[in-house]
Design a protein around this motif. Structure first.
Motif, PDB file in Angstrom:
ATOM      1  N   ARG A   1       5.285   4.380   2.656  1.00 38.05           N
ATOM      2  CA  ARG A   1       5.575   5.799   3.228  1.00 38.05           C
ATOM      3  C   ARG A   1       6.244   5.283   4.808  1.00 38.05           C
TER       4      ARG A   1
ATOM      5  N   GLU B   1      -7.092   3.613   2.906  1.00 41.60           N
ATOM      6  CA  GLU B   1      -6.645   3.284   1.360  1.00 41.60           C
ATOM      7  C   GLU B   1      -7.258   2.339   0.782  1.00 41.60           C
TER       8      GLU B   1
ATOM      9  N   SER C   1       0.956  -1.215  -0.111  1.00 36.43           N
ATOM     10  CA  SER C   1      -0.083  -0.077   0.035  1.00 36.43           C
ATOM     11  C   SER C   1       0.887   1.312   0.043  1.00 36.43           C
ATOM     12  N   GLU C   2       0.308   2.326  -0.549  1.00 37.28           N
ATOM     13  CA  GLU C   2       0.947   3.695  -0.386  1.00 37.28           C
ATOM     14  C   GLU C   2       1.356   3.955   1.120  1.00 37.28           C
ATOM     15  N   TRP C   3       0.516   3.645   1.823  1.00 35.06           N
ATOM     16  CA  TRP C   3       0.832   3.942   3.602  1.00 35.06           C
ATOM     17  C   TRP C   3       1.947   3.121   3.975  1.00 35.06           C
TER      18      TRP C   3
ATOM     19  N   VAL D   1       5.112   0.126  -4.882  1.00 33.29           N
ATOM     20  CA  VAL D   1       3.929  -0.202  -4.127  1.00 33.29           C
ATOM     21  C   VAL D   1       3.465  -1.078  -5.236  1.00 33.29           C
TER      22      VAL D   1
END
Length: 366
Positions: free
Chosen positions: A142, A289, A137-139, A157
C-alpha cells in the motif's frame, strides 16, 4: 517437472554470517524454495556498497544484465535495482524484470534529508519503469502504491514465511527479554535501554542479538548509554547469531521486544511467535501485520508507539506485574504460532508473479 530458468540479482554479502538481516534471510530462503514451484534460480551477487554503489558495482550490474538473453525473467533485489534506475530502465524492453522491495530506500534512518530524498527519487524511477514489484507485506505494498504513484495491479505481496520451531521454555516465564535486530538507529535499541533504565526495581535481563558492524558509531553510543545507566550487568550485546546459537537465545526468552522506527514486516517477530514467544513491538510499518492475531482473535503481543520510552516502560511494567496479561499473551502466541505460513507460501506467491511475467514474454514473442 522441468524447471524454468530465472535469474536473481542481489547485493553481495547475502550469505555473510557476520551481517545477518531479514532481507538476506528472505533472499536465501526463496532461492531454496522456488525450485519446488517450477523455477531454477541462477544467483548473481553484485558486490558494492549498496544503495550507494561505486562505478565498479554499476559496471558489474550492467554487465550482468547485459549478458542475459532476451526475454529472461529476472528478480532484482530492490537494494540493487532502485539504486541504479538508468541501468535497470535500459533493460526493461528486453528482459522481464521484477523488483523485490525489502525496505524503501528513503526509509532508512540516519540519512540526511538530502540523501533520503535522492534515494527516494531513484527508487521511484526504477519502480515506475518495471512491469512488476514485490513487497514483503500488505502495508509495504500500500505504501509503495501511494508514495510512488504505482498502479496497484503491478505491486504484489510475498510476505516472509516462518519455520515452526519447538516451543521456547523461556527462563522463568517473565524476566528474560530478547531483542533480535541489527544494532542500527532504525532498530531503536537505545529506546529500549532508556525504558528499562526506569525499571531497575524489577528483576530482568536483556540480550541484544544482531550484527554490530553496520553502524559502529551507534553501537558505541549504545554501549555508553548502557554504562551510563549502570546496566552493564543486565544487558548483553551478543552480536550476530545463527543456527543453534540463535535457537538457544530464543529458547531462553520470555518476551521478544522490538523497538524499530521503520519495518516493512519484521521477520524477528514471526521467528519469536514460531516458538510461542509473546512480542512487544513498536506500532510502525508492517509490524502489526507480523504480530497479527491468534485464530481466536487473541493478541500475541503488545504494540507501543515509537519514540516513546515512557509508554514502552509502562507496558513492560504491566508485563512484569500482571500474570493475567502474561497468560493471555502466551496463549495467543501459541495460537498464532500454529497459524503462521511457512516459506513455501512465500515462494508460491513469488512464483506466481514470475510465472505471469513469463507468460507475457511468450505472448510477446508469438
Amino acid at each position: 517437472m522441468s524447471l524454468r530458468a530465472m535469474h536473481f540479482v542481489m547485493p553481495g554479502g547475502v550469505d555473510d554470517p557476520t551481517t545477518p538481516s531479514g532481507g538476506n534471510t528472505y533472499d536465501a530462503r526463496v532461492i531454496l524454495d522456488l525450485p519446488a514451484f517450477g523455477w531454477q534460480v541462477h544467483k548473481h551477487a553484485i558486490q558494492g556498497s549498496w544503495p550507494r554503489p561505486d562505478a565498479d558495482a554499476r559496471a558489474e550490474l550492467a554487465g550482468t544484465l547485459g549478458e542475459m538473453a532476451d526475454g529472461t525473467v529476472v528478480l532484482l533485489d530492490g537494494l540493487v535495482a532502485c539504486a541504479a534506475p538508468e541501468i535497470v530502465m535500459s533493460e526493461t524492453e528486453r528482459l522481464r524484470l521484477v523488483v523485490l522491495v525489502h525496505l524503501p530506500l528513503g526509509d532508512e534512518t540516519g540519512l540526511s534529508p538530502e540523501l533520503a530524498a535522492e534515494l527516494d527519487a531513484l527508487e521511484r524511477r526504477t519502480l515506475r519503469a518495471v512491469p512488476a514489484i514485490v513487497a514483503t507485506s500488505e502495508w509495504a505494498a500500500r505504501r509503495l502504491v501511494a508514495h510512488h504513484g504505482l498502479a496497484p495491479d503491478r505491486v504484489h505481496v510475498a510476505a516472509p514465511g516462518a519455520d515452526i520451531a519447538p516451543l521456547a521454555p523461556g527462563t522463568d516465564g517473565v524476566s528474560r527479554l530478547l531483542c533480535v535486530a541489527a544494532v542500527t538507529p532504525r532498530k531503536g535499541q537505545h529506546r529500549l535501554v532508556e525504558a528499562l533504565a526506569t525499571l531497575t526495581d524489577l528483576p530482568w535481563s536483556c540480550v541484544f542479538v544482531g550484527g554490530l558492524g553496520q553502524d559502529p558509531e551507534y553501537v558505541a553510543e549504545l554501549r555508553a548509554l548502557i554504562a551510563q545507566h549502570g546496566l552493564g550487568d543486565r544487558m548483553h550485546l551478543a552480536g550476530p547469531q545463527a543456527g543453534a546459537e540463535l535457537d538457544a537465545s530464543y529458547a531462553s526468552a520470555d518476551l521478544m521486544v522490538l523497538t524499530s522506527y521503520a519495518e516493512t514486516y519484521g521477520m524477528a517477530v514471526t521467528e519469536a511467535l514460531a516458538r510461542g514467544i509473546p512480542v512487544m513491538a513498536t506500532d510502525v510499518g508492517g509490524l502489526p501485520e507480523a504480530v497479527g492475531r491468534a485464530p481466536d482473535g487473541g493478541m500475541p503481543g503488545i504494540l507501543v508507539p515509537p519514540e516513546n520510552p515512557a509508554a514502552l516502560a509502562a507496558e513492560l511494567r504491566g508485563w512484569f506485574g500482571e500474570p493475567d496479561v502474561r497468560r493471555r499473551m502466551k496463549a495467543a502466541a501459541r495460537g498464532r504460532r500454529a497459524a503462521l505460513d511457512g516459506w513455501a507460501a512465500t515462494a508460491r506467491s513469488l512464483a506466481g508473479v514470475l510465472g505471469r511475467l513469463g507468460r507475457d514474454a511468450r505472448k510477446g514473442a508469438a
